[in-house]
Design a protein around this motif. Structure first.
Motif, short mmCIF file in Angstrom:
data_model
loop_
_atom_site.label_atom_id
_atom_site.label_comp_id
_atom_site.label_asym_id
_atom_site.label_seq_id
_atom_site.Cartn_x
_atom_site.Cartn_y
_atom_site.Cartn_z
N LYS A 173 0.86 -1.19 0.00
CA LYS A 173 0.00 0.00 0.00
C LYS A 173 0.90 1.23 0.00
CE LYS A 173 -3.96 -2.16 0.53
NZ LYS A 173 -4.90 -2.22 -0.57
N LEU A 174 0.52 2.22 -0.79
CA LEU A 174 1.32 3.45 -0.85
C LEU A 174 1.29 4.17 0.49
CD1 LEU A 174 0.34 4.79 -4.37
CD2 LEU A 174 2.15 3.19 -3.75
N GLY A 175 0.13 4.18 1.13
CA GLY A 175 -0.04 4.67 2.49
C GLY A 175 0.78 5.90 2.84
N THR A 176 1.65 5.74 3.80
CA THR A 176 2.43 6.87 4.32
C THR A 176 3.43 7.42 3.31
OG1 THR A 176 4.08 5.40 5.30
CG2 THR A 176 2.23 6.07 6.71
N THR A 179 -2.69 6.68 -7.70
CA THR A 179 -3.92 5.93 -7.41
C THR A 179 -4.06 4.77 -8.40
OG1 THR A 179 -5.01 7.87 -6.47
CG2 THR A 179 -6.44 6.09 -7.25
N SER A 180 -3.75 5.03 -9.66
CA SER A 180 -3.83 3.96 -10.67
C SER A 180 -2.77 2.88 -10.41
CB SER A 180 -3.71 4.52 -12.09
OG SER A 180 -2.38 4.94 -12.36
N VAL A 181 -1.61 3.28 -9.92
CA VAL A 181 -0.57 2.30 -9.58
C VAL A 181 -1.05 1.43 -8.43
CG1 VAL A 181 1.77 2.02 -8.64
CG2 VAL A 181 1.34 3.69 -10.45
N GLN A 182 -1.66 2.04 -7.42
CA GLN A 182 -2.18 1.27 -6.29
C GLN A 182 -3.22 0.25 -6.76
OE1 GLN A 182 -1.31 1.41 -2.65
NE2 GLN A 182 -2.17 -0.59 -3.19
N GLU A 183 -4.05 0.65 -7.70
CA GLU A 183 -5.05 -0.27 -8.24
C GLU A 183 -4.38 -1.46 -8.94
OE1 GLU A 183 -7.43 2.30 -10.69
OE2 GLU A 183 -8.44 3.20 -8.96
N ALA A 184 -3.30 -1.20 -9.68
CA ALA A 184 -2.56 -2.28 -10.35
C ALA A 184 -1.91 -3.21 -9.34
CB ALA A 184 -1.53 -1.70 -11.31
N VAL A 185 -1.36 -2.65 -8.27
CA VAL A 185 -0.75 -3.46 -7.21
C VAL A 185 -1.84 -4.32 -6.54
CG1 VAL A 185 0.39 -3.39 -4.96
CG2 VAL A 185 1.20 -1.91 -6.82
N ASP A 186 -2.98 -3.70 -6.24
CA ASP A 186 -4.09 -4.43 -5.62
C ASP A 186 -4.57 -5.58 -6.49
OD1 ASP A 186 -3.98 -2.70 -3.46
OD2 ASP A 186 -5.71 -1.51 -4.10
N ALA A 187 -4.48 -5.42 -7.82
CA ALA A 187 -4.92 -6.44 -8.76
C ALA A 187 -3.82 -7.45 -9.08
CB ALA A 187 -5.40 -5.77 -10.06
#
Length: 175
Positions: free
Chosen positions: A8-11, A46-54
């Motif tokens: 998670k990109l988080g902090t 945000t799009s990178v986080q979506e790719a990581v989540d997928a």
């Protein structure tokens, strides 16, 4: 220097936004043109986080003394005939940290991850003859070809892009 894989990109989100803006605004060829707005950078991450989540990609960061110095992404193909390969994307280093080995460390990191995931081929592209181009050559990547006038530079000129690849043995320890 420490290398971390982010789930998670988080902090780190604000630092990643700063990194992208810094790289774009100092002329790095990472898919954007200056000036880079914070909003555009936030949307990108945000799009990178979506790719990581997928599970379509992963992100590694390099940090030292709690300062994020760089990042790189490794993307995986969803095609059944391409499960053996992956692509390096957006190798970025803060302008103040360039030339200190951060990019080399990040690239070695994604190579090790790719090998541990049993990938046999890594591909990437970069603007021909810029700093990343020479780093990839030094790291053993083979130039497969050049696409003329592929990217627009910050000055508005069209520039060539070089396509590179590197074969690796799955689960090998890379130096």
């Amino acid at each position: 220097m420490e290398l971390l894989q982010l789930e998670k990109l988080g902090t780190y989100e604000d630092e990643l936004i700063n990194l992208l803006c810094d790289c774009v605004d100092t002329g790095a060829s990472v898919g954007f043109l200056p000036p880079m707005s914070e909003l555009e950078a936030r949307f990108y991450w945000t799009s990178v986080q979506e790719a990581v989540d997928a599970n379509a990609s992963l992100i590694l960061i390099a940090k030292e003394e709690n300062v994020l110095l760089g990042s790189v992404q490794l993307s995986f193909s969803s095609k059944t005939n391409a499960q053996h390969r992956c692509e390096v994307e957006k190798l970025m280093v803060l302008s103040t940290a360039r030339g200190t080995g951060v990019a080399t460390m990040l690239l070695q990191g994604v190579e090790n991850v790719a090998a541990s995931w049993h990938k046999q081929l890594i591909t990437l592209d970069t603007r021909t003859d810029d700093a990343a181009y020479h780093l990839y050559q030094k790291m053993g990547y083979i130039e497969a070809g050049v696409v003329p006038n592929f990217v627009k530079s910050a000055s508005g000129n069209l520039e060539n892009t070089s396509i590179f690849y590197k074969e690796i043995t799955p689960s090998q320890e890379l130096i």
